[in-house]
Design a protein around this motif. Structure first.
Motif, PDB file in Angstrom:
ATOM      1  N   VAL A   1     -16.489  -1.526 -15.315  1.00 47.42           N
ATOM      2  CA  VAL A   1     -16.338   0.007 -14.538  1.00 47.42           C
ATOM      3  C   VAL A   1     -15.366  -0.106 -12.973  1.00 47.42           C
ATOM      4  N   PRO A   2     -15.749   0.627 -12.713  1.00 47.71           N
ATOM      5  CA  PRO A   2     -14.505   0.862 -11.395  1.00 47.71           C
ATOM      6  C   PRO A   2     -14.918   0.327 -10.434  1.00 47.71           C
ATOM      7  N   LEU A   3     -14.922  -0.147  -9.232  1.00 45.83           N
ATOM      8  CA  LEU A   3     -14.831  -0.684  -8.239  1.00 45.83           C
ATOM      9  C   LEU A   3     -14.261   0.078  -7.320  1.00 45.83           C
ATOM     10  N   ALA A   4     -15.521  -0.249  -5.950  1.00 45.22           N
ATOM     11  CA  ALA A   4     -14.785   0.242  -4.542  1.00 45.22           C
ATOM     12  C   ALA A   4     -14.012   0.350  -3.844  1.00 45.22           C
ATOM     13  N   GLU A   5     -13.156   0.794  -3.261  1.00 47.30           N
ATOM     14  CA  GLU A   5     -11.734   0.784  -2.968  1.00 47.30           C
ATOM     15  C   GLU A   5     -12.099   0.203  -1.287  1.00 47.30           C
ATOM     16  N   ILE A   6     -11.277  -1.107  -1.111  1.00 55.14           N
ATOM     17  CA  ILE A   6     -10.546  -1.886  -0.139  1.00 55.14           C
ATOM     18  C   ILE A   6      -9.598  -1.610   0.511  1.00 55.14           C
ATOM     19  N   SER A   7      -9.723  -1.761   1.820  1.00 61.18           N
ATOM     20  CA  SER A   7      -8.470  -1.205   2.672  1.00 61.18           C
ATOM     21  C   SER A   7      -8.614  -2.709   3.974  1.00 61.18           C
ATOM     22  N   LEU A   8      -8.946  -3.806   3.587  1.00 58.26           N
ATOM     23  CA  LEU A   8      -9.024  -4.574   4.271  1.00 58.26           C
ATOM     24  C   LEU A   8      -7.811  -5.382   4.926  1.00 58.26           C
ATOM     25  N   PRO A   9      -8.128  -5.683   6.394  1.00 59.17           N
ATOM     26  CA  PRO A   9      -6.771  -6.708   6.760  1.00 59.17           C
ATOM     27  C   PRO A   9      -6.079  -7.988   6.295  1.00 59.17           C
ATOM     28  N   LYS A  10      -5.293  -8.638   5.906  1.00 58.52           N
ATOM     29  CA  LYS A  10      -5.371 -10.219   5.895  1.00 58.52           C
ATOM     30  C   LYS A  10      -4.732 -11.049   7.208  1.00 58.52           C
ATOM     31  N   LEU A  11      -5.259 -12.033   7.511  1.00 59.89           N
ATOM     32  CA  LEU A  11      -5.392 -12.806   8.214  1.00 59.89           C
ATOM     33  C   LEU A  11      -3.987 -12.697   9.205  1.00 59.89           C
ATOM     34  N   ASP A  12      -2.935 -12.394   8.812  1.00 57.87           N
ATOM     35  CA  ASP A  12      -1.777 -11.934   9.455  1.00 57.87           C
ATOM     36  C   ASP A  12      -1.563 -10.271   9.928  1.00 57.87           C
ATOM     37  N   GLY A  13      -2.877  -9.748   9.565  1.00 59.97           N
ATOM     38  CA  GLY A  13      -2.801  -8.047  10.660  1.00 59.97           C
ATOM     39  C   GLY A  13      -2.514  -7.371   9.592  1.00 59.97           C
ATOM     40  N   LYS A  14      -1.764  -7.836   8.060  1.00 59.48           N
ATOM     41  CA  LYS A  14      -1.497  -6.667   7.820  1.00 59.48           C
ATOM     42  C   LYS A  14      -2.726  -6.034   6.781  1.00 59.48           C
ATOM     43  N   ILE A  15      -2.434  -4.775   6.437  1.00 56.85           N
ATOM     44  CA  ILE A  15      -3.416  -4.168   5.558  1.00 56.85           C
ATOM     45  C   ILE A  15      -2.769  -4.263   3.782  1.00 56.85           C
ATOM     46  N   LEU A  16      -4.147  -4.922   3.255  1.00 59.37           N
ATOM     47  CA  LEU A  16      -4.028  -4.552   1.799  1.00 59.37           C
ATOM     48  C   LEU A  16      -4.909  -3.803   1.219  1.00 59.37           C
ATOM     49  N   ARG A  17      -4.406  -3.250   0.587  1.00 60.54           N
ATOM     50  CA  ARG A  17      -5.478  -1.877  -0.001  1.00 60.54           C
ATOM     51  C   ARG A  17      -5.538  -2.096  -1.778  1.00 60.54           C
ATOM     52  N   SER A  18      -6.783  -1.628  -2.346  1.00 60.10           N
ATOM     53  CA  SER A  18      -6.900  -1.799  -3.969  1.00 60.10           C
ATOM     54  C   SER A  18      -5.869  -1.113  -4.302  1.00 60.10           C
ATOM     55  N   GLU A  19      -5.413  -0.332  -4.253  1.00 58.46           N
ATOM     56  CA  GLU A  19      -4.644   0.538  -4.533  1.00 58.46           C
ATOM     57  C   GLU A  19      -3.001   0.156  -4.776  1.00 58.46           C
ATOM     58  N   ASP A  20      -2.422  -1.260  -4.189  1.00 59.14           N
ATOM     59  CA  ASP A  20      -1.824  -2.044  -4.452  1.00 59.14           C
ATOM     60  C   ASP A  20      -2.445  -3.003  -5.125  1.00 59.14           C
ATOM     61  N   LEU A  21      -3.117  -3.290  -5.674  1.00 60.61           N
ATOM     62  CA  LEU A  21      -3.508  -4.471  -6.961  1.00 60.61           C
ATOM     63  C   LEU A  21      -3.842  -3.525  -7.881  1.00 60.61           C
ATOM     64  N   LYS A  22      -4.100  -2.593  -8.198  1.00 62.13           N
ATOM     65  CA  LYS A  22      -5.003  -1.647  -9.424  1.00 62.13           C
ATOM     66  C   LYS A  22      -4.032  -2.270 -10.665  1.00 62.13           C
ATOM     67  N   ASP A  23      -2.090  -2.500 -10.952  1.00 61.45           N
ATOM     68  CA  ASP A  23      -1.446  -2.751 -11.567  1.00 61.45           C
ATOM     69  C   ASP A  23      -1.838  -4.716 -12.439  1.00 61.45           C
ATOM     70  N   ARG A  24      -2.422  -5.013 -11.119  1.00 60.44           N
ATOM     71  CA  ARG A  24      -2.814  -6.433 -11.515  1.00 60.44           C
ATOM     72  C   ARG A  24      -4.703  -7.018 -12.094  1.00 60.44           C
ATOM     73  N   VAL A  25      -4.146  -8.462 -12.453  1.00 57.43           N
ATOM     74  CA  VAL A  25      -5.051  -8.924 -12.958  1.00 57.43           C
ATOM     75  C   VAL A  25      -5.610  -9.474 -11.205  1.00 57.43           C
ATOM     76  N   VAL A  26      -6.855  -9.669 -10.620  1.00 57.11           N
ATOM     77  CA  VAL A  26      -6.914 -10.085  -9.043  1.00 57.11           C
ATOM     78  C   VAL A  26      -8.424 -10.736  -9.644  1.00 57.11           C
ATOM     79  N   VAL A  27      -8.843 -11.405  -8.782  1.00 59.79           N
ATOM     80  CA  VAL A  27      -9.849 -12.673  -8.865  1.00 59.79           C
ATOM     81  C   VAL A  27     -10.591 -12.465  -7.580  1.00 59.79           C
ATOM     82  N   LEU A  28     -10.887 -11.334  -6.825  1.00 60.24           N
ATOM     83  CA  LEU A  28     -11.777 -11.597  -5.876  1.00 60.24           C
ATOM     84  C   LEU A  28     -13.210 -12.408  -5.761  1.00 60.24           C
ATOM     85  N   ASP A  29     -13.003 -13.366  -4.266  1.00 55.45           N
ATOM     86  CA  ASP A  29     -13.925 -14.013  -4.095  1.00 55.45           C
ATOM     87  C   ASP A  29     -14.605 -13.609  -2.882  1.00 55.45           C
ATOM     88  N   PHE A  30     -15.977 -13.617  -2.724  1.00 63.26           N
ATOM     89  CA  PHE A  30     -16.397 -12.897  -1.513  1.00 63.26           C
ATOM     90  C   PHE A  30     -16.877 -14.333  -0.985  1.00 63.26           C
TER      91      PHE A  30
END
Length: 192
Positions: A20-49
């Protein structure tokens, strides 16, 4: 009639297991740079809330560190999404204290709502295309082994992520960046 009901039941079960497609994210890393889900589309990701104030979340950090170490060279990524835990500076102190070795994002209530998270920890194993493969709520004795098995399954069935390529029978990992290609061994040598 029973056969028709059985066929309908099997069809519903089979479609329920489709990624199932997930909600898109666009969130800051701790260094302030933004990480977007589109940057991860070709990867396997473990996303832990997770949350800094939740003991169960803290207890999982060593296993997520191991997963990051074991699978990052194969194109998988572990991301901790800190929610309800203060500002980035507060989270950064916590990350340093617990020696977290994977990417940490600063989440918000909208992200929690978008993903339907109602408790912490809540871990998603995400396949290519930013589609949920499995979701784990809470902590269990088998969670790390289950997540590891999920990663292995996805890596076997996924195309190589952009920028990562195995080039020979010795399984030499090659990272490509722009016009330069280097092996992991070359990169290690430069860092010495």
């Amino acid at each position: 009639m029973r056969v028709l009901i059985l066929i309908c039941f099997l069809f519903v079960c089979a479609t329920g297991q489709q990624p199932v497609p997930l909600a898109e994210i666009s969130l800051p890393k701790l260094d302030g740079k933004i990480l977007r889900s589109e940057d991860l589309k070709d990867r396997v990701v473990v996303l832990d809330f997770w949350a800094t104030w939740r003991e169960n979340c803290v207890s999982e950090i060593p296993e997520f560190n191991k997963l990051e170490k074991e699978y990052s060279s194969r194109g998988a990524k572990v991301i901790g999404l800190a929610v309800q835990s203060g500002w980035a500076s507060d989270i950064q102190k916590f990350v340093k204290q617990y020696n977290m070795r994977y990417t940490v994002l600063v989440g918000n209530d909208d992200t929690v709502s978008d993903f339907g998270v109602i408790s912490f920890p809540n871990t998603y194993v995400i396949g290519p295309g930013w589609k949920v493969y499995k979701k784990y709520s809470g902590v269990s004795e088998t969670k790390a082994a289950d997540v590891r098995r999920d990663i292995e399954t996805l890596l076997k069935t996924s195309p190589e992520p952009k920028g990562v390529k195995i080039t020979n029978e010795n399984q030499t990992l090659v990272a490509t960046h722009r016009d330069r290609t280097t092996t992991v061994r070359e990169r290690r040598e430069r860092c010495k």
